[in-house]
Every structure is written in structure tokens, then in C-alpha cells.
Design a protein around this motif. Structure first.
Motif, short mmCIF file in Angstrom:
data_model
loop_
_atom_site.label_atom_id
_atom_site.label_comp_id
_atom_site.label_asym_id
_atom_site.label_seq_id
_atom_site.Cartn_x
_atom_site.Cartn_y
_atom_site.Cartn_z
N GLU A 93 0.76 -1.22 -0.06
CA GLU A 93 -0.01 -0.12 0.08
C GLU A 93 0.76 1.19 -0.04
O GLU A 93 1.94 1.18 0.70
N TYR A 94 0.55 2.28 -0.54
CA TYR A 94 1.20 3.51 -0.70
C TYR A 94 0.25 4.60 -0.22
O TYR A 94 -0.89 4.75 -0.24
N VAL A 95 0.89 5.52 0.62
CA VAL A 95 0.35 6.78 1.41
C VAL A 95 1.02 7.82 0.93
O VAL A 95 2.24 7.89 1.26
N ASP A 96 0.51 8.96 0.29
CA ASP A 96 1.30 10.09 0.16
C ASP A 96 2.51 9.79 -0.91
O ASP A 96 3.62 10.45 -0.59
N ASN A 97 2.22 8.78 -1.91
CA ASN A 97 3.30 8.43 -2.72
C ASN A 97 4.55 7.83 -2.17
O ASN A 97 5.65 7.69 -2.71
N ARG A 98 4.28 7.45 -1.03
CA ARG A 98 5.35 6.50 -0.20
C ARG A 98 5.00 4.99 0.27
O ARG A 98 3.82 4.94 0.73
N ARG A 99 5.68 4.26 -0.15
CA ARG A 99 5.24 2.69 0.39
C ARG A 99 5.44 2.43 1.89
O ARG A 99 6.36 3.08 2.51
N THR A 100 4.32 1.72 2.33
CA THR A 100 4.23 1.43 3.54
C THR A 100 4.71 -0.12 3.84
O THR A 100 4.84 -0.80 2.86
N ASP A 101 4.45 -0.55 4.89
CA ASP A 101 4.77 -1.91 5.34
C ASP A 101 3.65 -2.77 5.06
O ASP A 101 3.86 -4.17 5.12
N LYS A 102 2.51 -2.19 4.80
CA LYS A 102 1.18 -2.91 4.85
C LYS A 102 0.89 -3.66 3.22
O LYS A 102 0.93 -2.98 2.18
N VAL A 103 0.81 -4.85 3.25
CA VAL A 103 0.60 -5.65 1.94
C VAL A 103 -0.75 -5.49 1.52
O VAL A 103 -1.63 -5.64 2.46
N ALA A 104 -0.84 -4.80 0.34
CA ALA A 104 -2.44 -4.49 0.12
C ALA A 104 -2.89 -5.70 -0.95
O ALA A 104 -4.09 -6.06 -1.00
N GLY A 105 -2.03 -6.44 -1.53
CA GLY A 105 -2.25 -7.59 -2.25
C GLY A 105 -1.06 -8.33 -2.89
O GLY A 105 0.07 -8.26 -2.35
N TYR A 106 -1.30 -8.89 -4.10
CA TYR A 106 -0.14 -9.77 -4.70
C TYR A 106 -0.09 -9.62 -6.03
O TYR A 106 -1.31 -9.40 -6.77
N GLY A 107 1.21 -9.65 -6.58
CA GLY A 107 1.17 -9.52 -8.07
C GLY A 107 1.73 -10.93 -8.63
O GLY A 107 2.54 -11.64 -7.86
N TYR A 108 0.86 -11.68 -9.32
CA TYR A 108 1.13 -12.88 -10.15
C TYR A 108 1.83 -12.81 -11.32
O TYR A 108 0.89 -12.15 -12.45
N THR A 109 3.03 -13.22 -11.37
CA THR A 109 3.83 -12.88 -12.79
C THR A 109 3.39 -14.10 -13.45
O THR A 109 3.62 -15.34 -13.21
N ILE A 110 2.83 -13.80 -14.86
CA ILE A 110 2.24 -14.84 -15.89
C ILE A 110 3.22 -14.60 -16.82
O ILE A 110 3.50 -13.61 -17.29
N VAL A 111 3.77 -16.19 -17.69
CA VAL A 111 4.28 -16.00 -18.80
C VAL A 111 3.01 -16.36 -19.91
O VAL A 111 2.21 -17.12 -19.62
N LEU A 112 3.00 -15.55 -21.23
CA LEU A 112 2.00 -15.59 -22.33
C LEU A 112 2.77 -16.47 -23.40
O LEU A 112 3.32 -15.93 -24.01
N PRO A 113 2.74 -17.85 -23.35
CA PRO A 113 3.16 -18.69 -24.49
C PRO A 113 2.71 -18.23 -25.80
O PRO A 113 3.52 -18.43 -26.81
N GLU A 114 1.38 -17.70 -26.16
CA GLU A 114 0.72 -17.52 -27.25
C GLU A 114 1.48 -16.04 -27.81
O GLU A 114 1.23 -15.55 -28.69
N LYS A 115 2.12 -15.22 -26.99
CA LYS A 115 2.55 -14.08 -27.00
C LYS A 115 4.18 -13.88 -26.90
O LYS A 115 4.65 -13.08 -26.10
#
Length: 107
Positions: free
Chosen positions: A28-50
Motif C-alpha cells: 500500500e502507498y500513502v502520499d506516494n510513499r510505500r508502507t509496510d502494509k501488503v495490499a495484495g499480490y502480483g502474480y507474474t504470468i508468462v504468455l506462451p501465445e505472445k
């Protein structure tokens, strides 16, 4: 005036196969600064058809899957693609409501 950031991209444009390769916290970001609070997750995927391009799909809330050993074929609930401006150029972003592993239905 309609802006590119107002547009939603059709999911068919990235193919139909998604390979999960990494899971990382999104903070999570507050006033354009990153906090220590996790807001969610980024799931990196590979696209074989691209030509095996990578795309990070953000899902807010708790972690739904761990980083696999190798890769896992996955599907998404309510996958949405969008355009945003980043470092002087347009980029494609993605968000979803959920992620799940696809199982081999032949077994």
C-alpha cells in the motif's frame, strides 16, 4: 475526451494460456510513499501465445497461490486488462478477482 487509460483491452489479445512463474507482495502507498502494509499480490504470468512475454496480474487481498517450482498453468476470475502511462510510454496492466491452478482434465 476519451483517454487511452479509459480503454479496457479484450483478454483474447493475450491468448488463452497463462503460466504462473512468480508471486510477489504489492504494498500500500500513502502520499506516494510505500508502507509496510501488503495490499495484495502480483502474480507474474508468462504468455506462451505472445512470445513468452510476462505480465503481472494484481489481485488485492490475501495470497491465493505461492510461487511455483517452475511454472503452473492457471486461470483467473474476472481478469481485466487496461492501459496506463509509465515512464513516458503506455503499458498494459492487469488485475483480477482471483487465480486458480488448472488441472489436467485427462487424468
Amino acid at each position: 475526451m476519451l483517454k487511452p487509460s479509459d480503454m479496457i483491452i479484450d483478454n483474447k489479445s493475450i491468448g488463452s494460456k497463462y503460466l504462473l512463474v512468480e508471486v510477489r507482495p504489492k504494498y500500500e502507498y500513502v502520499d506516494n510513499r510505500r508502507t509496510d502494509k501488503v495490499a495484495g499480490y502480483g502474480y507474474t504470468i508468462v504468455l506462451p501465445e505472445k512470445h513468452f512475454e510476462k505480465l503481472i496480474v494484481r489481485i488485492d487481498g490475501p495470497k491465493l497461490m505461492d510461487t511455483p517450482d517452475g511454472y503452473v498453468d492457471v486461470g483467473f476470475d474476472k481478469l481485466e486488462l487496461y492501459i496506463y502511462w509509465y515512464q513516458g510510454q503506455y503499458a498494459v496492466g492487469a488485475r483480477a478477482a482471483g487465480i486458480y491452478p488448472l488441472v489436467d482434465r485427462k487424468a
